[in-house]
Motif scaffolding. Sequence first.
Motif, short mmCIF file in Angstrom:
data_model
loop_
_atom_site.label_atom_id
_atom_site.label_comp_id
_atom_site.label_asym_id
_atom_site.label_seq_id
_atom_site.Cartn_x
_atom_site.Cartn_y
_atom_site.Cartn_z
N ALA A 113 0.88 -1.20 0.02
CA ALA A 113 0.04 0.01 0.05
C ALA A 113 0.79 1.30 0.06
O ALA A 113 0.39 2.35 -0.88
CB ALA A 113 -1.06 0.11 1.34
N ALA A 114 1.73 1.25 0.84
CA ALA A 114 2.66 2.40 0.83
C ALA A 114 3.55 2.78 -0.28
O ALA A 114 3.80 3.81 -0.62
CB ALA A 114 3.90 2.15 1.99
N LEU A 115 3.80 1.80 -1.10
CA LEU A 115 4.63 1.89 -2.52
C LEU A 115 3.62 2.13 -3.51
O LEU A 115 4.15 2.18 -4.73
CB LEU A 115 5.06 0.46 -2.54
CG LEU A 115 6.26 0.39 -1.65
CD1 LEU A 115 6.86 -1.10 -1.63
CD2 LEU A 115 7.46 1.02 -1.99
N ALA A 116 2.37 2.00 -3.47
CA ALA A 116 1.53 1.93 -4.54
C ALA A 116 1.75 3.51 -5.35
O ALA A 116 1.66 4.37 -4.76
CB ALA A 116 0.02 2.02 -4.35
N ASN A 117 1.81 3.29 -6.84
CA ASN A 117 2.30 4.71 -7.48
C ASN A 117 0.85 5.18 -7.71
O ASN A 117 0.04 4.67 -7.96
CB ASN A 117 2.81 4.08 -8.87
CG ASN A 117 4.32 3.85 -8.51
OD1 ASN A 117 5.06 4.29 -7.74
ND2 ASN A 117 4.66 2.63 -9.05
N ASP A 118 1.00 6.38 -7.80
CA ASP A 118 -0.19 7.44 -8.37
C ASP A 118 -0.01 7.09 -9.96
O ASP A 118 0.97 6.77 -10.72
CB ASP A 118 0.09 8.63 -8.20
CG ASP A 118 0.34 9.06 -6.61
OD1 ASP A 118 -0.36 8.40 -6.19
OD2 ASP A 118 1.31 9.91 -6.30
N GLY A 119 -0.95 7.34 -10.58
CA GLY A 119 -1.09 7.00 -12.16
C GLY A 119 -1.26 5.59 -12.43
O GLY A 119 -1.44 5.44 -13.78
N ALA A 120 -1.09 4.51 -11.64
CA ALA A 120 -1.13 3.30 -12.31
C ALA A 120 -1.93 2.42 -11.21
O ALA A 120 -1.67 2.60 -9.89
CB ALA A 120 0.25 2.70 -12.42
N ASP A 121 -2.87 1.48 -11.72
CA ASP A 121 -3.27 0.46 -10.65
C ASP A 121 -2.39 -0.49 -9.95
O ASP A 121 -1.30 -0.71 -10.83
CB ASP A 121 -4.39 -0.47 -11.57
CG ASP A 121 -5.67 0.16 -11.44
OD1 ASP A 121 -5.87 1.26 -11.02
OD2 ASP A 121 -6.61 -0.06 -12.41
N THR A 122 -2.51 -0.80 -8.86
CA THR A 122 -1.41 -1.83 -8.36
C THR A 122 -1.59 -3.12 -8.95
O THR A 122 -2.44 -3.48 -9.48
CB THR A 122 -1.46 -1.94 -7.03
OG1 THR A 122 -2.79 -2.28 -6.64
CG2 THR A 122 -1.01 -0.81 -6.10
N LEU A 125 -4.47 -4.77 -7.55
CA LEU A 125 -6.05 -4.55 -8.25
C LEU A 125 -6.30 -4.95 -9.53
O LEU A 125 -7.19 -5.27 -9.69
CB LEU A 125 -6.03 -3.09 -7.84
CG LEU A 125 -7.15 -2.42 -8.46
CD1 LEU A 125 -8.52 -3.05 -7.94
CD2 LEU A 125 -7.17 -0.90 -8.24
N GLN A 150 -16.57 -3.72 -11.54
CA GLN A 150 -16.33 -2.84 -10.34
C GLN A 150 -17.24 -2.64 -9.16
O GLN A 150 -16.58 -2.37 -8.09
CB GLN A 150 -16.62 -1.20 -11.14
CG GLN A 150 -16.31 -0.04 -10.16
CD GLN A 150 -14.48 0.00 -9.85
OE1 GLN A 150 -13.69 -0.15 -10.68
NE2 GLN A 150 -14.26 -0.08 -8.63
N ILE A 153 -15.58 -5.13 -6.88
CA ILE A 153 -14.34 -4.79 -6.50
C ILE A 153 -14.55 -3.91 -5.30
O ILE A 153 -14.17 -3.70 -3.92
CB ILE A 153 -13.33 -3.84 -7.43
CG1 ILE A 153 -13.02 -4.86 -8.60
CG2 ILE A 153 -12.35 -3.15 -6.82
CD1 ILE A 153 -12.05 -5.90 -8.06
#
Lengths: 190, 190
Positions: A113-122, A125, A150, A153
């Motif tokens: 979670a801490a590393l999830a990037n903005d602009g791209a789904d993990t 997900l 959706q 989810i």
Amino acid sequence: MTDIALPNKRPGGRSAQVQALVRTALEELVAEQGRERVTVPAVAERAGVSASSIYRRWGDLQGLLAETATHRLDPNRPLPNTGTLRADLEAWARELIEHLARPCNTSLLKAAAALANDGADTDCLRNRRREALTLVEQARARGEPAPEPQQVIDHLIAPIVFRLVFGGDGVQPELASRLVDELFAICPDR
Amino acid sequence: MTDIALPNKRPGGRSAQVQALVRTALEELVAEQGRERVTVPAVAERAGVSASSIYRRWGDLQGLLAETATHRLDPNRPLPNTGTLRADLEAWARELIEHLARPCNTSLLKAAAALANDGADTDCLRNRRREALTLVEQARARGEPAPEPQQVIDHLIAPIVFRLVFGGDGVQPELASRLVDELFAICPDR
């Protein structure tokens, strides 16, 4: 390359063997010492590989933690196909809970979670969304009414992950059944 | 204690003034440089306070990040009281989205996820749960049918936070309306 003699029982070739050794070492160290105290050199030593082979493949400790969190949920594993969407979704959600509720995996999920990037789904997900779509399409092909992927989810996966990350109570596999009931209330037969 | 001259416009006394300066400095640095590059000494310098005063109050950088993520959602702020639960929940959820979708706060939310302790609810969850209970009790006192507070968390708060943390698309305030509709489908008038 690593300079160790690898056991030849594991499937998937040399690179897959190294990955399996590293992930197992990481899981053991997280379980023994907690996520905060684990370092790449310690993982390398436990796995019997060079630290540089870990940096090369995963970039850094955070990348390794994040990838390991969901790795065992192989995106190519067979999905439930019981004949009804309700039972498929419940089995799928129970599997997810059983996997992620293991303390080591919950710890890794928080790191991810801490590393999830903005602009791209993990990856987590993206893979769950693809699986939800598969289950929904299976049901529609049988002529069953089904929620939108959706909605699956939002009302089945999100509560499970939210409770695991932010809650202190743990999550029981039985939660899957209640959440699936609630999801179907949103999507009445139509 | 800090050794700076504080502006005397801020309410809440010297300690509250220091906290406000530190949080503002943190938010500015995260916005300018990204969460990964921020350090306690840099925050202290920007805020004009000593690093030791930050360590004393927040323990470390992670504690400061986590506390700042939800600090602006003052748990004592007035909650919506429009006369219907549906409108109250929608206003409350929109406020949450507008707050947490700011890039700086999303970043802090992810940091808070990584730090969440096993065995205790996070402040964020505890405060939202208390607010959900307040809104539900308000509605019941008016004789309105209402979902359980846990259902409000699972089907309204969890999808918002899950999408913010793990999704790449951003979250729009309009999502609040759709999720409230879906929550009410789970809880039909009874």
